[in-house]
Design an enzyme around this catalytic site. Structure first.
Site, short mmCIF file in Angstrom:
data_model
loop_
_atom_site.label_atom_id
_atom_site.label_comp_id
_atom_site.label_asym_id
_atom_site.label_seq_id
_atom_site.Cartn_x
_atom_site.Cartn_y
_atom_site.Cartn_z
N ARG A 95 10.31 -6.46 -2.14
CA ARG A 95 8.85 -6.33 -2.22
C ARG A 95 8.49 -4.88 -2.56
O ARG A 95 7.59 -4.62 -3.36
CB ARG A 95 8.20 -6.75 -0.90
N ASN A 149 5.43 -17.06 -0.73
CA ASN A 149 4.71 -16.51 -1.88
C ASN A 149 5.64 -16.28 -3.05
O ASN A 149 6.86 -16.35 -2.88
CB ASN A 149 4.05 -15.19 -1.46
N ASP A 172 -3.31 -18.47 3.77
CA ASP A 172 -4.17 -18.20 4.93
C ASP A 172 -5.34 -17.25 4.62
O ASP A 172 -6.14 -16.97 5.48
CB ASP A 172 -3.34 -17.64 6.08
N TYR A 268 -8.72 -10.94 -2.93
CA TYR A 268 -7.65 -10.62 -3.88
C TYR A 268 -8.16 -10.33 -5.29
O TYR A 268 -7.43 -9.75 -6.11
CB TYR A 268 -6.60 -11.75 -3.93
#
Ligand code: NAD
Ligand code: G6P
Ligand code: MN
Length: 445
Positions: A95, A149, A172, A268
């Site tokens: 990540r 994800n 969520d 987002y």
């Protein structure tokens, strides 16, 4: 009515979210009783930290539940009714690369949005497909509820590669935003909000919100969002917002809202509408992955180790938040036919009338034993339609790239993303990401 007891496997047993889900499951034994709870992970060492603590929690609070942690797929997936999946293929160290590589080129570096999300998608697809295959082999009637994800890309891949699988992809974030909205409009809980929402995962808008009596919540909400975004008086009780980067995202919703005040946005969208702001406010040497490793991961694991050493969780700080609440509620709706209304990531098929049928969209659905039934959100305006179609194409191109092992398709995907300024920048990022992901991606040609 006596509820039939369920068997659940949590895939990604070593996740930082697993202990919270276990707490929620235990607190809900009256609504969602368990006979078995299993953990599955492909990293035994990591999973055992969480498992040793959860074993203590289960023994102390619900000793009737059979508990088991394993890295053996057959043991994990045999005799289960639900797979709750939240794996992170490549871990937080990958990540970190997803976030830092784009930032080097002045592009948004984010877990699920932009090139970072695409890189993560290329890693996640085979991991999630493998879980589906285990489920279908060992418990063909089970449902997989998937948080892994990037949910949008994973959903497109599972739609294509396992079209008949009983998987529901979920997020969520809308629930977390609605928690703040409830505070803003003066409701006890987000479960009192009845909403209309459309879009893609991490890419959507609310059009209507009422309380259960049908009172319109939107005018008061808009007045607040125009001034403060989703920052609200109750924020100190929201663990997500203890962290300054999340607080900034909730505040930035003010500017995301400004560009279309006829709707209320998902947070987002800031990555797509204000990428310059996001990059300017990022530290290329210390990104969200670093923050998570230094905070959530460290804290959860330290607490798990403390519980295991003390052999009691009486005074534990592990909490079940809305993340756990949503997945447990969804499982309950499927198991016990509650016909609850929930936002899920599903095949469009007319839910958004003027969008392709095969786009994976996030819309309200009615959930029961039969599965989910999407509600029709009607036609959407030019602004959202244009943005959504561009992003759908990006997500589809990533899955094309994975299936065809195509450099060209992944370059097109990165170029098309609203977060990337040009094909040349896309190429530079892609080339560096290929280097970083040799262990994880198929070899592209
Ligand atoms: P984490 O790294 O702490 O945990 C993930 C676990 O998955 C690790 O223990 C790892 O060993 C395991 N894993 C990785 N690949 C695997 C595989 N192929 N098979 C089995 N196990 C595997 O990550 P986290 O921060 O707890 O997040 C977990 C996941 O949940 C991530 O994908 C994150 O993005 C996702 N998430 C999604 C939402 C949502 O809204 N959809 C919300 C929160 C978290
Ligand atoms: C929200 C999103 C998830 C995402 C998470 C990241 O919950 O809905 O999809 O994984 O935020 O949170 P983090 O704290 O790991 O940055
Ligand atoms: Mn999400």
């Amino acid at each position: 009515m006596k509820l039939e007891k369920q068997s659940v496997v949590i895939a990604g047993g070593g996740s930082t979210y697993t202990a919270g889900i276990v707490m929620m499951l235990i607190e809900n034994q009256d609504k969602f009783p368990l006979r078995k709870l299993k953990f599955y992970d492909n990293n035994e060492e990591r999973q055992s930290i969480v498992a040793r603590a959860c074993e203590v929690i289960v023994k102390e609070r619900a000793p009737e539940i059979e508990f088991l942690a394993t890295t053996d797929p057959e043991e994990a997936f045999t005799d289960v009714d639900f797979v709750m999946a939240h794996i992170r293929v490549g871990g937080l160290s990958m990540r970190e690369k997803d976030e830092k590589i784009p930032l080097k080129y002045g592009v948004v570096g984010q877990e699920t949005c932009g090139p970072g999300g695409m890189a993560y998608g290329m890693r996640s697809i085979p991991g999630v497909i493998e879980l589906i295959d285990y489920m279908e082999k060992y418990s063909p009637n089970a449902w997989m509820l998937n948080y892994s994800n990037p949910a949008a890309i994973v959903a497109e891949a599972t739609r294509r590669m396992r079209p008949n699988a009983k998987i529901i992809n979920i997020c969520d974030m809308p629930v977390a935003i609605k928690k703040s909205i409830a505070d803003i409009v003066g409701l006890e809980s987000e479960s009192e909000i009845v909403d209309r929402y459309y879009g893609l995962n991490h890419f959507g808008w609310w059009t209507e919100m009422t309380d259960k009596q049908g009172n319109d919540l939107v005018p008061k909400l808009k007045e607040h969002v125009a001034k403060y975004g989703y920052a609200a008086a109750g924020d100190e009780e929201n663990p997500l917002l203890e962290e300054s980067s999340w607080m900034d995202t909730f505040q930035k919703a003010k500017d995301v809202y400004a560009i279309d005040p006829t709707t209320v946005p998902n947070t987002y969208l800031k990555y797509y509408l204000y990428p310059d702001y996001v990059v300017a406010h990022a530290n290329p040497n210390y990104t969200r992955a670093n923050e998570v490793m230094d905070n959530r991961e460290k804290n959860v694991f330290a607490e798990c180790e403390r519980i295991a050493a003390a052999q009691t969780a009486e005074d534990t700080t592990i909490e079940a938040g809305e993340h756990a609440e949503f997945i447990v509620q969804l499982a309950g709706a499927l198991a016990y036919n509650t016909y609850e209304r929930m936002l899920l990531i599903v095949k469009n098929e007319g839910a958004i009338a003027n969008l392709d049928d095969d786009a994976m969209v996030e819309v309200p659905c009615i959930v029961s034993k039969r599965g989910y039934e999407p509600l029709c959100m009607g036609k959407i305006p030019h602004f959202q339609k244009g943005m959504i179609e561009q992003q759908v194409a990006v997500e589809k191109l990533v899955v094309d790239a994975f299936e065809e092992k195509s450099y060209q398709k992944l370059w097109q995907a990165m170029t098309l993303s609203k977060t990337v300024p040009s094909a040349s920048v896309a190429k530079q990022i892609l080339d560096e990401m290929i280097e970083a992901n040799t262990e994880w991606w198929p070899e592209l040609n």
